[in-house]
Design a protein around this motif. Structure first.
Motif, short mmCIF file in Angstrom:
data_model
loop_
_atom_site.label_atom_id
_atom_site.label_comp_id
_atom_site.label_asym_id
_atom_site.label_seq_id
_atom_site.Cartn_x
_atom_site.Cartn_y
_atom_site.Cartn_z
N ARG A 1 0.83 -1.20 0.00
CA ARG A 1 0.00 0.00 0.00
C ARG A 1 0.87 1.26 0.00
N ALA A 2 1.94 1.24 0.78
CA ALA A 2 2.84 2.39 0.82
C ALA A 2 3.50 2.61 -0.54
N TRP A 3 3.88 1.51 -1.21
CA TRP A 3 4.49 1.63 -2.54
C TRP A 3 3.50 2.23 -3.54
N ARG A 4 2.26 1.76 -3.53
CA ARG A 4 1.27 2.29 -4.48
C ARG A 4 0.97 3.75 -4.19
N ASN A 5 1.00 4.13 -2.93
CA ASN A 5 0.82 5.54 -2.58
C ASN A 5 1.94 6.39 -3.19
N SER A 6 3.18 5.90 -3.06
CA SER A 6 4.32 6.65 -3.59
C SER A 6 4.31 6.66 -5.12
N LEU A 7 3.79 5.59 -5.72
CA LEU A 7 3.74 5.48 -7.18
C LEU A 7 2.78 6.50 -7.76
N SER A 8 1.68 6.74 -7.06
CA SER A 8 0.67 7.67 -7.56
C SER A 8 0.89 9.10 -7.08
N SER A 9 1.89 9.30 -6.23
CA SER A 9 2.15 10.63 -5.69
C SER A 9 2.66 11.57 -6.78
N THR A 10 2.22 12.82 -6.72
CA THR A 10 2.66 13.82 -7.69
C THR A 10 3.86 14.62 -7.17
N GLU A 11 4.26 14.35 -5.93
CA GLU A 11 5.40 15.05 -5.35
C GLU A 11 6.71 14.48 -5.90
N LYS A 12 7.71 15.36 -6.00
CA LYS A 12 9.03 14.92 -6.44
C LYS A 12 9.73 14.25 -5.26
N ASP A 13 9.71 12.93 -5.27
CA ASP A 13 10.24 12.17 -4.15
C ASP A 13 10.84 10.87 -4.67
N ASP A 14 11.92 10.41 -4.05
CA ASP A 14 12.58 9.20 -4.50
C ASP A 14 12.20 7.98 -3.66
N THR A 15 11.17 8.12 -2.82
CA THR A 15 10.79 7.01 -1.94
C THR A 15 10.37 5.77 -2.72
N GLU A 16 9.72 5.97 -3.86
CA GLU A 16 9.27 4.83 -4.66
C GLU A 16 10.44 3.95 -5.07
N LEU A 17 11.60 4.57 -5.29
CA LEU A 17 12.78 3.81 -5.69
C LEU A 17 13.25 2.87 -4.58
N LEU A 18 12.90 3.18 -3.35
CA LEU A 18 13.24 2.32 -2.21
C LEU A 18 12.17 1.27 -1.96
N LEU A 19 10.91 1.65 -2.17
CA LEU A 19 9.81 0.74 -1.85
C LEU A 19 9.61 -0.33 -2.92
N PHE A 20 9.90 0.02 -4.18
CA PHE A 20 9.67 -0.97 -5.24
C PHE A 20 10.50 -2.25 -5.04
N PRO A 21 11.79 -2.15 -4.70
CA PRO A 21 12.54 -3.38 -4.40
C PRO A 21 11.93 -4.17 -3.24
N CYS A 22 11.32 -3.47 -2.30
CA CYS A 22 10.70 -4.16 -1.16
C CYS A 22 9.51 -5.01 -1.61
N VAL A 23 8.68 -4.47 -2.49
CA VAL A 23 7.49 -5.23 -2.89
C VAL A 23 7.86 -6.40 -3.80
N LEU A 24 9.02 -6.33 -4.47
CA LEU A 24 9.43 -7.43 -5.36
C LEU A 24 9.98 -8.63 -4.59
N ARG A 25 10.70 -8.36 -3.50
CA ARG A 25 11.42 -9.43 -2.82
C ARG A 25 10.47 -10.45 -2.20
N GLY A 26 10.83 -11.73 -2.39
CA GLY A 26 10.05 -12.80 -1.79
C GLY A 26 8.80 -13.17 -2.56
N ARG A 27 8.58 -12.59 -3.73
CA ARG A 27 7.39 -12.89 -4.53
C ARG A 27 7.73 -13.90 -5.63
N SER A 28 6.70 -14.54 -6.14
CA SER A 28 6.90 -15.45 -7.27
C SER A 28 7.20 -14.63 -8.51
N LEU A 29 7.75 -15.28 -9.54
CA LEU A 29 8.09 -14.57 -10.75
C LEU A 29 6.86 -13.94 -11.39
N GLY A 30 5.74 -14.68 -11.41
CA GLY A 30 4.51 -14.15 -11.98
C GLY A 30 4.06 -12.88 -11.27
#
Length: 271
Positions: A56-85
């Protein structure tokens, strides 16, 4: 304190990390960035409920219109531990957002079976935007263990697309996969390092020619390979004296500040 908790009370440490991760959607600014770094390092001990908060935090940062680099940190978090699909779906959802921090690189699972390659090929053929294609290829360069026919047929096309950055990643994948059909398809094309905009494309294209272009004449190699990798091409071809001499002349011409008169250069090469 963290070391002591991990050693003597790991269950409590896990609870603390999960409690902190649940706060991600409510945080912003520097507090969110700092917590995201902590969560990245401990993402594998989060429970499923807490992972939902990270998503949820990643999707919030993805849709944010503010100039922020937080999404670059959260995206690796949501990928880790997931299946390839799941990872490919998240990568598709990320859209044209791209980039990552070197110390917080997102990683895809190894693509090492026909079923996984089929999932990838299905995604690749649907991509129409260059930034999104760049997203996929930049991560695939280190994840593709081998190429099946579906993906292999796409790569030569991608290596000819009108985007130097994307071509570079496609050529890197072709080289790392060591797929002879894709390599030969590239060598049979009209690629040359001259005028290439992106350093990545220049490097991987030249490396493919230096490594696998022995069947071509040295004049052809000189036309294709960048000066930085021409010496490697000469070495791969067995250090033929005439080719070594030609290489020395080319280097001499490309370094005007340290130019050596031809007669002196000839003596150096001969020795």
């Amino acid at each position: 304190i963290e070391s002591a908790l991990c050693a003597y009370c790991p269950e409590r440490f896990t609870e603390i990390i999960n409690d902190l991760a649940r706060q991600l959607p409510e945080r912003s600014g520097r507090a969110l960035r700092n917590l995201s770094r902590l969560i990245y390092e401990h993402i594998l001990i989060l429970n499923e409920d807490t992972r939902t908060a990270v998503d949820r935090a990643w999707r919030n940062s993805l849709s944010s219109t503010e100039k922020d680099d937080t999404e670059l940190l959260l995206f690796p978090c949501v990928l880790r531990g997931r299946s390839l699909g799941q990872q490919l779906d998240l990568l598709e959802e990320r859209g044209e957002k791209c980039g990552y921090f070197q110390d917080y690189r997102p990683f895809l699972n190894k693509i090492d079976s026909p079923s996984k390659s089929a999932l990838l090929a299905e995604k690749l053929v649907k991509i129409s935007s260059a930034p999104q294609l760049h997203n996929f290829l930049s991560l695939l360069a280190l994840s593709l263990a081998e190429l099946d026919e579906q993906v292999m047929d796409l790569l030569p096309e991608l290596s000819e697309i009108d985007n130097s950055l994307i071509r570079g990643y496609a050529l890197q994948i072709i080289y790392r996969s060591n797929n002879q059909h894709a390599i030969q398809s590239f060598l049979n094309g009209d690629w040359t390092s001259e005028g290439v905009e992106n350093n990545g494309e220049c490097y991987w294209g030249s490396l493919l020619w230096a490594e696998y272009g022995q069947e071509f004449s040295f004049d052809e190699i000189v036309c294709r390979v960048s000066p930085e990798l021409l010496g490697y091409a000469v070495k791969k071809r067995g250090c033929n004296p005439k080719e070594v001499a030609t290489y020395a002349i080319i280097l001499n011409r490309s370094m005007p500040d340290s130019y050596i008169p031809p007669d002196v250069l000839a003596e150096v090469v001969a020795s």
